[in-house]
Motif scaffolding. Sequence first.
Motif, PDB file in Angstrom:
ATOM      1  N   ASP A 118       4.194   1.048  -2.694  1.00  0.00           N
ATOM      2  CA  ASP A 118       3.365   1.954  -2.732  1.00  0.00           C
ATOM      3  C   ASP A 118       2.247   2.460  -3.663  1.00  0.00           C
ATOM      4  OD1 ASP A 118       3.831   4.920  -1.661  1.00  0.00           O
ATOM      5  OD2 ASP A 118       5.457   5.407  -2.607  1.00  0.00           O
ATOM      6  N   ILE A 119       1.329   1.792  -3.713  1.00  0.00           N
ATOM      7  CA  ILE A 119       0.785   2.258  -4.757  1.00  0.00           C
ATOM      8  C   ILE A 119      -0.907   2.487  -3.866  1.00  0.00           C
ATOM      9  CG2 ILE A 119      -0.806   1.721  -6.122  1.00  0.00           C
ATOM     10  CD1 ILE A 119       2.308   0.722  -6.941  1.00  0.00           C
ATOM     11  N   PRO A 120      -1.434   4.256  -4.523  1.00  0.00           N
ATOM     12  CA  PRO A 120      -2.538   4.589  -3.644  1.00  0.00           C
ATOM     13  C   PRO A 120      -3.713   4.401  -3.902  1.00  0.00           C
ATOM     14  CG  PRO A 120      -1.083   5.929  -6.337  1.00  0.00           C
ATOM     15  CD  PRO A 120      -0.462   4.672  -5.154  1.00  0.00           C
ATOM     16  N   VAL A 169       1.133  -1.137   0.057  1.00  0.00           N
ATOM     17  CA  VAL A 169       0.522  -0.203  -0.426  1.00  0.00           C
ATOM     18  C   VAL A 169       0.820   1.943   0.041  1.00  0.00           C
ATOM     19  CG1 VAL A 169      -2.439  -1.913   0.937  1.00  0.00           C
ATOM     20  CG2 VAL A 169       0.168  -0.259   2.764  1.00  0.00           C
ATOM     21  N   GLU A 170      -0.190   2.278  -0.389  1.00  0.00           N
ATOM     22  CA  GLU A 170       1.091   3.814  -0.026  1.00  0.00           C
ATOM     23  C   GLU A 170       1.402   3.942   0.703  1.00  0.00           C
ATOM     24  OE1 GLU A 170      -0.551   8.397  -1.754  1.00  0.00           O
ATOM     25  OE2 GLU A 170      -2.073   6.668  -1.139  1.00  0.00           O
ATOM     26  N   GLY A 171       2.930   3.927   0.602  1.00  0.00           N
ATOM     27  CA  GLY A 171       3.501   4.899   1.378  1.00  0.00           C
ATOM     28  C   GLY A 171       4.528   3.954   2.596  1.00  0.00           C
ATOM     29  N   ASP A 172       4.815   2.716   1.288  1.00  0.00           N
ATOM     30  CA  ASP A 172       5.028   1.642   2.081  1.00  0.00           C
ATOM     31  C   ASP A 172       6.610   1.097   0.883  1.00  0.00           C
ATOM     32  OD1 ASP A 172       6.552  -1.024   3.882  1.00  0.00           O
ATOM     33  OD2 ASP A 172       4.342  -0.911   5.070  1.00  0.00           O
ATOM     34  N   THR A 186       2.017   2.873   7.615  1.00  0.00           N
ATOM     35  CA  THR A 186       0.891   2.546   6.819  1.00  0.00           C
ATOM     36  C   THR A 186      -0.370   1.072   6.510  1.00  0.00           C
ATOM     37  OG1 THR A 186       2.422   0.694   5.742  1.00  0.00           O
ATOM     38  CG2 THR A 186       3.242   3.335   5.176  1.00  0.00           C
ATOM     39  N   SER A 193      -3.378   3.167   5.308  1.00  0.00           N
ATOM     40  CA  SER A 193      -3.227   2.946   3.727  1.00  0.00           C
ATOM     41  C   SER A 193      -4.499   2.019   3.308  1.00  0.00           C
ATOM     42  CB  SER A 193      -2.085   2.652   3.024  1.00  0.00           C
ATOM     43  OG  SER A 193      -1.825   4.582   3.261  1.00  0.00           O
ATOM     44  N   LYS A 218      -5.068   4.018  -7.923  1.00  0.00           N
ATOM     45  CA  LYS A 218      -4.595   3.084  -8.534  1.00  0.00           C
ATOM     46  C   LYS A 218      -5.045   1.628  -8.303  1.00  0.00           C
ATOM     47  CE  LYS A 218      -1.438   1.985 -11.639  1.00  0.00           C
ATOM     48  NZ  LYS A 218      -1.447   2.921 -13.245  1.00  0.00           N
TER      49      LYS A 218
END
Length: 212
Positions: A126-128, A97-100, A153, A156, A131
């Motif tokens: 790091d996928i928002p 997930v996003e931020g990782d 994270t 997220s 997406k």
Amino acid sequence: MSQILETIAGALADGAVDNVKNGVRKAIDDGVSAKDILSKGLISGMDKVGLLFKDGEMFVPEVLVAAKAMQAGLEIIKPLLLSDGVQSVGKILMVTVEGDLHDIGVKLVGMMLEGAGFEVINLGVDIPAAKIIEKVKELRPDILGLSAMLTTTMASMKNVMDALKEEGLLDNIKVMVGGAPLSPMYAEKIGAHYSADSNEAVFLAKSLIKKT
């Protein structure tokens, strides 16, 4: 026939890539079906790896080597599986997930799931949420697997679950979550299914597919 399949399974559990390749090629030459090579050779070997890992007799580096051996064998029979019309157990979309930026865990889980007969698509790190939703709509997986290795994270994951709910997608997809900071309680809180390790993830994925 059973002897060569047992040889493949044993070589896979030992992480012997060349032996797996040679075994798969010999099985093909001997007229063994791609389906049997997959289920009674490669998947059987990964099942053994999973049990050894669960019992603490095999560790992550060894599992990764075994998974690479499985993938080497799978690459050889993929064209045959497609021509035979062999269906995968189910389609799983994996993502950190996003931020990782951690991906070792999610790659290991993906390899184990492939070894169990699933089609696995790894979106990366790091996928928002937006997406992920886009890819869920495009690929229509049976299961979405979310990974987070940082406490910061974990939020997220909830963002993704909220987005799935807003888009009305939760009726058609099961969500698995995993990673060091997670717990069964957190997974339940956000409406997802928790697995503690790669071996447990395989059993969870199989049970979720049966419920769909």
